[in-house]
Enzyme design. Sequence first.
Site, PDB file in Angstrom:
ATOM      1  N   HIS A 267       0.858  -1.119  -0.079  1.00  0.00           N
ATOM      2  CA  HIS A 267      -0.079   0.029  -0.035  1.00  0.00           C
ATOM      3  C   HIS A 267       0.904   1.061  -0.206  1.00  0.00           C
ATOM      4  O   HIS A 267       0.582   2.161  -0.654  1.00  0.00           O
ATOM      5  CB  HIS A 267      -0.936   0.105   1.007  1.00  0.00           C
ATOM      6  CG  HIS A 267      -1.871  -1.178   1.329  1.00  0.00           C
ATOM      7  ND1 HIS A 267      -2.507  -1.525   2.021  1.00  0.00           N
ATOM      8  CD2 HIS A 267      -2.492  -1.757   0.045  1.00  0.00           C
ATOM      9  CE1 HIS A 267      -3.416  -2.623   1.693  1.00  0.00           C
ATOM     10  NE2 HIS A 267      -3.418  -2.542   0.460  1.00  0.00           N
TER      11      HIS A 267
ATOM     12  N   HIS B 270      -8.124  -8.106  -7.548  1.00  0.00           N
ATOM     13  CA  HIS B 270      -8.373  -8.818  -6.398  1.00  0.00           C
ATOM     14  C   HIS B 270      -8.607  -7.994  -5.509  1.00  0.00           C
ATOM     15  O   HIS B 270      -7.759  -8.036  -4.451  1.00  0.00           O
ATOM     16  CB  HIS B 270      -7.087 -10.130  -6.328  1.00  0.00           C
ATOM     17  CG  HIS B 270      -6.949 -10.893  -7.312  1.00  0.00           C
ATOM     18  ND1 HIS B 270      -6.341 -10.658  -8.614  1.00  0.00           N
ATOM     19  CD2 HIS B 270      -7.093 -12.373  -7.462  1.00  0.00           C
ATOM     20  CE1 HIS B 270      -6.047 -11.684  -9.145  1.00  0.00           C
ATOM     21  NE2 HIS B 270      -6.896 -12.714  -8.757  1.00  0.00           N
TER      22      HIS B 270
ATOM     23  N   SER C 202      -6.709  -1.697  -0.733  1.00  0.00           N
ATOM     24  CA  SER C 202      -6.434  -0.908  -1.836  1.00  0.00           C
ATOM     25  C   SER C 202      -7.496   0.065  -2.386  1.00  0.00           C
ATOM     26  O   SER C 202      -7.199   0.734  -3.215  1.00  0.00           O
ATOM     27  CB  SER C 202      -5.634  -1.926  -2.794  1.00  0.00           C
ATOM     28  OG  SER C 202      -6.444  -3.092  -3.042  1.00  0.00           O
TER      29      SER C 202
ATOM     30  N   GLU D 282     -13.819  -8.689  -7.806  1.00  0.00           N
ATOM     31  CA  GLU D 282     -13.601  -9.597  -6.798  1.00  0.00           C
ATOM     32  C   GLU D 282     -14.605 -10.750  -7.016  1.00  0.00           C
ATOM     33  O   GLU D 282     -15.815 -10.648  -7.665  1.00  0.00           O
ATOM     34  CB  GLU D 282     -14.189  -8.888  -5.398  1.00  0.00           C
ATOM     35  CG  GLU D 282     -13.976  -9.865  -4.096  1.00  0.00           C
ATOM     36  CD  GLU D 282     -12.802 -10.500  -3.924  1.00  0.00           C
ATOM     37  OE1 GLU D 282     -12.892 -11.684  -3.772  1.00  0.00           O
ATOM     38  OE2 GLU D 282     -11.673  -9.838  -3.888  1.00  0.00           O
TER      39      GLU D 282
ATOM     40  N   ASP E   2     -13.882 -13.248 -12.130  1.00  0.00           N
ATOM     41  CA  ASP E   2     -12.522 -13.660 -12.080  1.00  0.00           C
ATOM     42  C   ASP E   2     -11.486 -12.561 -12.308  1.00  0.00           C
ATOM     43  O   ASP E   2     -11.446 -12.074 -13.520  1.00  0.00           O
ATOM     44  CB  ASP E   2     -12.234 -15.051 -12.883  1.00  0.00           C
ATOM     45  CG  ASP E   2     -10.746 -15.522 -12.684  1.00  0.00           C
ATOM     46  OD1 ASP E   2     -10.169 -14.899 -12.183  1.00  0.00           O
ATOM     47  OD2 ASP E   2     -10.619 -16.656 -13.076  1.00  0.00           O
ATOM     48  N   GLY E   3     -10.585 -12.053 -11.493  1.00  0.00           N
ATOM     49  CA  GLY E   3      -9.774 -11.158 -11.677  1.00  0.00           C
ATOM     50  C   GLY E   3      -8.871 -11.294 -13.001  1.00  0.00           C
ATOM     51  O   GLY E   3      -8.249 -10.169 -13.696  1.00  0.00           O
TER      52      GLY E   3
ATOM     53  N   ASP F 186      -3.294  -8.772  -7.271  1.00  0.00           N
ATOM     54  CA  ASP F 186      -3.001  -8.996  -5.806  1.00  0.00           C
ATOM     55  C   ASP F 186      -3.750 -10.627  -5.493  1.00  0.00           C
ATOM     56  O   ASP F 186      -4.530 -10.471  -4.875  1.00  0.00           O
ATOM     57  CB  ASP F 186      -3.352  -7.902  -4.729  1.00  0.00           C
ATOM     58  CG  ASP F 186      -3.038  -8.429  -3.410  1.00  0.00           C
ATOM     59  OD1 ASP F 186      -1.987  -9.324  -3.054  1.00  0.00           O
ATOM     60  OD2 ASP F 186      -3.438  -7.666  -2.659  1.00  0.00           O
TER      61      ASP F 186
END
Length: 287
Positions: A18, A41, A99, A117, A142-143, A163
Amino acid sequence: MNYRHAYHAGNFADVMKHAVITLVVDALLRKDKPFFALDTHAGLGAYDLESVAAGKTGEYLGGIAKVLAAPVAPVQLAHYGEIIRRFNPEGGLRWYPGSPEIIRSMMRPDDRMALVELHPEDVGELRRCFAGDGRVGVHHMDGYVAAKGLLPPVERRGLVLIDPPFEVKDEMDRLLASLRRIRRLWPTGVVMVWYPVKGREPLRRFHQAIRDEGGPKALAAELLIHPDDDPFRLNGSGLLIINPPWRLDEDLAALLPWLAEVLAPDRGGWRLDWLIEEEAGEAKAKG
């Protein structure tokens, strides 16, 4: 989909990730033109450090709590620390922004963000948190396939944050395939990938795959809280940054040693390695 970040919020890996996000977004803000951010994500917008999940691990005590307690911090942490304190207006440390909230707190009226997500409960919470903010879209998908529908944006500048939880054996293969797609669709965007530092050999293969792909500049940064000689524990936190902003390597060279000393005195370390650059350079490493 077993991974829930609420158990790990505010830990040493979050601090590194971050803090670097704020440095990248600060660089994007130097120009007047709007930017677009894609978080593949996303998890939750923010985390309650007094929750049962956070209390079970207490990982934030070895992460953000140590950073905030340090008497003097480098300038590279200024914006990150300001955001954390803004989320805790009564003082202390209860709320930790993920994030999505960190990026939103830095966005201007014309900037945009897409949050992706897969976990249904987390998607519901994201939609609740970001309801009414026309700059932010929340997507249940799905990311790794998000790039197909969300890139390229109309904005030329921006950030893709990847991520993943690294729960499955083929995670690296899916990650590399997604990176190829993202770089093809949006070659001007900054791409940040978080990865765990466990065994060194899988990371050597990952970094070599990035080198073999070629393309824009690529920088690998790692923060170690243990020596990287045990492949069965989380030894550190890594970030691959493609198209890093100007002088980000200098900021990281100042930030990473400080974090290693504060978060893991006497056993921490750091690495900073240009995987692809315009002119050949040597890796910087300590610890």
